[in-house]
Write an enzyme that holds these catalytic residues in place. Structure first.
Site, short mmCIF file in Angstrom:
data_model
loop_
_atom_site.label_atom_id
_atom_site.label_comp_id
_atom_site.label_asym_id
_atom_site.label_seq_id
_atom_site.Cartn_x
_atom_site.Cartn_y
_atom_site.Cartn_z
N LEU A 1 33.73 22.14 49.43
CA LEU A 1 33.36 22.21 48.31
C LEU A 1 33.86 23.35 47.36
CD1 LEU A 1 29.32 21.24 48.45
CD2 LEU A 1 31.39 19.81 47.63
N MET B 1 31.40 35.36 49.69
CA MET B 1 30.36 35.51 50.87
C MET B 1 30.39 34.39 51.83
SD MET B 1 28.41 38.11 51.24
CE MET B 1 26.87 37.29 52.12
N GLU C 1 32.58 30.08 52.85
CA GLU C 1 33.14 28.79 52.23
C GLU C 1 32.11 27.75 52.22
OE1 GLU C 1 36.01 28.31 55.22
OE2 GLU C 1 37.46 29.52 54.40
N VAL C 2 31.93 26.75 51.55
CA VAL C 2 31.02 25.95 51.36
C VAL C 2 31.27 24.43 51.48
CG1 VAL C 2 29.05 24.82 49.84
CG2 VAL C 2 29.57 27.33 49.67
N ASP D 1 21.44 40.16 41.63
CA ASP D 1 22.75 39.70 41.38
C ASP D 1 22.75 38.55 40.44
OD1 ASP D 1 25.40 40.02 41.06
OD2 ASP D 1 25.89 38.78 42.93
N LYS E 1 23.49 36.52 37.38
CA LYS E 1 24.69 36.31 36.32
C LYS E 1 24.84 34.93 36.32
CE LYS E 1 27.62 36.84 40.49
NZ LYS E 1 28.91 37.79 41.14
N PRO E 2 25.78 34.38 35.34
CA PRO E 2 25.88 33.18 35.09
C PRO E 2 26.57 32.25 36.34
CG PRO E 2 26.59 34.42 33.07
CD PRO E 2 26.31 35.47 34.29
N ASN F 1 25.73 32.71 39.31
CA ASN F 1 24.57 32.26 40.22
C ASN F 1 23.33 31.55 39.69
OD1 ASN F 1 25.65 33.33 42.48
ND2 ASN F 1 24.87 35.65 42.08
#
Length: 820
Positions: free
Chosen positions: A18, A23, A25-26, A134, A136-137, A139
């Site tokens: 994805l 942080m 890999e998805v 954290d 922010k846009p 997240n």
């Protein structure tokens, strides 16, 4: 580590990649046990031996798994695969807020809706002791069906160990509490994060404020050429005021964002729950940019259009401090109406006996008088003071009133023996010891004197209301950016030192404000406009926590609170009625449309009126333009490009103007066709006054009042077909105007206020003999020999005809207001 389709991670079969991030890999995978697709986030193998990253990754899993909220990404499972930890979560379809902002600012309504969801999700996290750190846009994720999800708790800081958490989690919380580590994203970190201090939920509120600022403006709140410069801006600079840079952003929303972005965390919203509540009020409020009852007038020949409207009711809220005492108290207060006439209430106070209410009010268009009302009989009688304005009632029963020209006077409760105290006082209040504090006014300034004659609090802006706390140790004052306008806020002062104890967030300007202390002195109730023209009762504690006390239909104001908790409120309702009067026929024809109709122009044959209507269902007080036949048939909406200003001689076009970041004039067709926005050239503001815009009789040009940047207003002329506007009067010459039938001259006030004739092509101006100060030009006769002018106040307004050659002034008629 890289996974490919078909690999298995625990019970999950990988379907594809994805995305990648710092942080991990998805991947999208299939949970064969439950028959559902899931997302798997795997820490890269290169980071697997990094203790700090492993700890933070583990913390993300534990923090997210502890939360079960519709606005937070749902975590299903955790585990390890070939030494690398992973998190299993729900699969989201849609896009991040960052992706959405790539197309520009969001519509205000959507920004508020998304903001409520984010604040609600943060509140759920904060209540479990989790600070995201954290926001922010990137997240914030908007699903394809419009739901909001907060992502990535990898930087979440546990204020307290979660129930059942292992030693690793407790150690992580303890280590991060003792270390000064800057974690977050430049541009969205709170000042305390930049300084390496221990963050708390209010840090998330600051980050969310920066995000919400970007959502509504399309611009980052804090930015620099480097991360260091950006973080320096967070510490030292405020972002540009939203309501000043973009008039389409509602001032109440701008105030909420500003409150989130306070440098000191004690001055921000104290909880995300309060923030969500404040945003929720915005999504459900209504209002307009008009508050005072005004009379709008327009004349041509034997017909004119008028408008007016105001009403107020004095209410007694029994047990208000008990029933309205907390944000979670859902019991209904018990209201009792005390006044039953139409008019306006300025002030009201309980008398020392607790069974009498002293008020100042104007009823049925009469002057303001001071009234005494018994609560047992509800009978009201005027005190023998003549025209006067109540300001305060002392514990001994002495009144402080303003009698004339801002003269403060002391009066016994019976109304006899008036004694002038001091000139130039706008407002005043009695201290518990019988001393007086007053607001001294010397336009354009107003400041607090205590005792009278001694400057106590003089900020660069204006102060306009003052109330002592029950024990006299504190003073509550209402301030505004400038006398008579701008944003407003409540400030609590130490009555000994004059230092500010706390300040509220800033609110839209509200003409009729209120201020009162609760009997225990722990909270101040004040009137605040959530949107311009729609006021509610708010409250602030001594430590700056705010809440909404009471809202009602129309506007509601707090006037006083008795020691036993009863409250005096005023419920105000404003509207503008529009009527047609034909001097050849009796009576009026009501042409009102919605609740605030502003007539712009009447056709020469008297059959069509162009008008604007301020929408009271719009958050930003937007206005629409209409035309309506004067026979009373339904109005036709022309659009939302702004309020109607003028009607072309052939009736085919209506000139509109709309306040925005880039003000504009637009020609809107009354029939088929497309609107045409005119070149505004160097003009940065178009004045909204009645008769401040006209078509020339030949229909080829328009004249209007406007101003260039940092320059006084003047009159401009502009060709319809092409070209920017050009000035035709000196600076300072502006106002209602008329145009000669040959389109060669206008009559408007000169900089000294004298009606003056100016040539469109230039030349020496000529004063209009026979005109007096206050005359408003209405029409120019076809033979060019005379004009009609409207003169008001007082009621009834009078129309005069002035002969331009001789200066002879003749009363032509009166405006027969049926309802003054």
């Amino acid at each position: 580590m890289t996974l490919i389709s078909g690999d298995t991670v625990g019970p999950y079969r990988i379907l594809g990649l994805l995305g990648k991030g710092g942080m991990g890999e998805v991947y999208i995978a299939r949970d064969e046990r439950l028959g559902r697709d899931v997302a798997i986030k795997v820490l890269p193998a290169t980071y697997a031996d990094n203790v700090d990253r492993l700890r933070r990754f583990d913390q993300e899993a534990r923090a997210a798994a502890a939360l079960n909220h519709p606005n937070i990404l749902a975590v299903y499972d955790t585990g390890t695969y070939e030494g690398a930890p992973y998190i299993v979560s729900e699969v989201l379809k849609g896009q991040t807020l960052r992706d959405m902002l790539g197309h520009g600012a969001l519509v205000t309504r959507k920004a508020v809706e998304y903001g409520i969801d984010v604040a609600t999700g943060l509140a759920a996290a904060h209540e479990k002791g989790i600070v995201h750190r954290d926001i922010k846009p990137e997240n914030i994720f908007i699903t394809s069906d419009g739901r909001v999800k907060i992502l990535d708790f990898g930087l979440a800081k546990l204020r307290e160990p979660l129930a059942g958490a292992g030693d690793a989690t407790r150690l992580a919380a303890r280590v991060e509490t003792t270390e000064s580590v800057i974690l977050g994203t430049a541009g969205y970190m709170s000042p305390e994060q930049v300084r390496g201090e221990d963050p708390d939920p209010r840090s998330d509120i600051f980050s969310f404020g920066a995000t919400l600022y970007e959502m509504v403006s399309g611009q980052r709140a804090f930015k620099g050429d480097s991360a260091v410069e950006t973080m320096s801006a967070i510490l030292k600079h405020d972002p540009p005021l939203l309501s000043a840079t973009d008039a389409t952003i509602p001032p109440p929303l701008a105030s909420v964002i500003q409150h989130c972005l306070e440098k000191e965390r004690d001055q921000r919203f104290q909880s995300a729950r309060d923030l969500a509540f404040a945003l929720g009020r915005l999504s459900g409020t209504s209002g307009s940019g008009i508050q005072r009852p005004v009379v709008e007038q327009r004349a041509r020949w034997t017909r004119w259009v008028i408008g007016a409207g105001a009403a107020a009711a004095l209410l007694l809220a029994v047990g208000a401090a008990k029933y309205l005492g907390g944000p979670t108290d859902e019991r209904e207060p018990n209201f009792r109406q005390l006044s039953f006439r139409r008019g306006h209430i300025a002030e009201a106070r309980f008398a020392p006996d607790g069974q009498t209410v002293i008020s100042s009010a104007s009823w049925e268009g009469g002057p303001f008088e001071v009234w005494s009302t018994r609560l047992d009989t509800q009978e009201s009688t005027p005190l023998p003071l003549g025209e006067a304005y109540l300001r305060a009632v002392s514990k001994s029963g002495e009144l402080a009133v303003i009698v004339k020209d801002y003269v403060l006077a002391r009066v016994p409760l019976g109304g006899s023996g008036v004694r002038d105290v001091k000139k130039g006082i706008l407002s005043a209040d009695w201290g518990p010891d019988g001393s007086l504090a007053g607001i001294r006014i010397e336009e354009p300034q107003a400041w607090l004197e205590y005792p009278l004659g001694t400057t106590f609090y003089k900020p660069p802006n204006a102060v306009f209301l003052v109330r002592f706390s029950p024990d006299g140790t504190l003073l509550a004052v209402m301030e505004q950016e400038k006398l008579g306008g701008g944003l407003e806020w409540l400030t609590i002062l130490d009555s000994t030192t004059g230092k500010a104890v706390s300040r509220s967030q800033k609110w839209a300007s509200n003409v009729a404000d209120g201020l009162a202390w609760t009997p225990d002195g722990h909270e101040v109730w004040f009137t605040a406009s959530e949107v311009a023209g729609h006021a509610a009762i708010h409250a602030m504690t001594l430590d700056g926590r705010e809440r909404v006390v009471h809202r009602a239909m129309g506007s509601v104001r707090i006037l006083d609170i008795a020691p036993d908790g009863r409250a005096l409120l005023s419920n105000d309702s404003f509207r503008a009625d529009m009527s047609l009067v034909d001097t050849e026929r009796p009576g009026e024809r009501d042409l009102t449309w919605k609740d605030w109709s502003r007539p712009a122009a009447l056709s020469d044959d008297g059959k069509t009126v162009a008008f604007g209507d301020l929408s009271r269902i719009s958050m930003n007080g937007a206005s629409s333009s209409y035309i309506r036949n004067t026979d009373g048939s339904s109005a036709v909406k022309l659009g939302d490009s702004g309020s109607a200003k003028a009607l072309s001689p052939d009736g085919k076009w209506v000139l509109t103007s709309a306040p925005s970041a880039e003000p504009r004039l637009t020609l809107v067709p009354t029939g088929a066709g497309e609107p045409r926005t005119l070149d505004r050239g160097r003009v940065v503001e178009f004045n909204a006054m009645m008769n401040g815009s006209r078509f020339t009789p030949d229909g080829a040009q328009i004249v209007f009042v406007g101003k260039e940047a940092n320059r006084p207003r003047r009159v401009f002329i502009q060709k319809i077909d092409a070209g920017p506007p050009e000035p035709i009067t000196p600076e300072g010459a502006y106002g209602a105007m008329v145009v000669s039938h040959d389109s060669r001259h206008i009559i408007v006030r000169d900089p000294k206020g004298q009606l003056t004739k100016y040539a469109v092509a230039g030349g020496t101006p000529t004063a209009v003999a026979g005109a007096v100060p206050g005359d408003q030009p209405l029409a120019w006769s076809p033979d060019a020999e005379s004009i009609w002018v409207l003169h008001r106040p007082p009621f009834p307004a009078k129309i005069f005809r002035i002969d331009l050659r001789s200066g002879q002034r003749t009363l032509w008629g009166e405006v027969p207001y049926e309802d003054p």
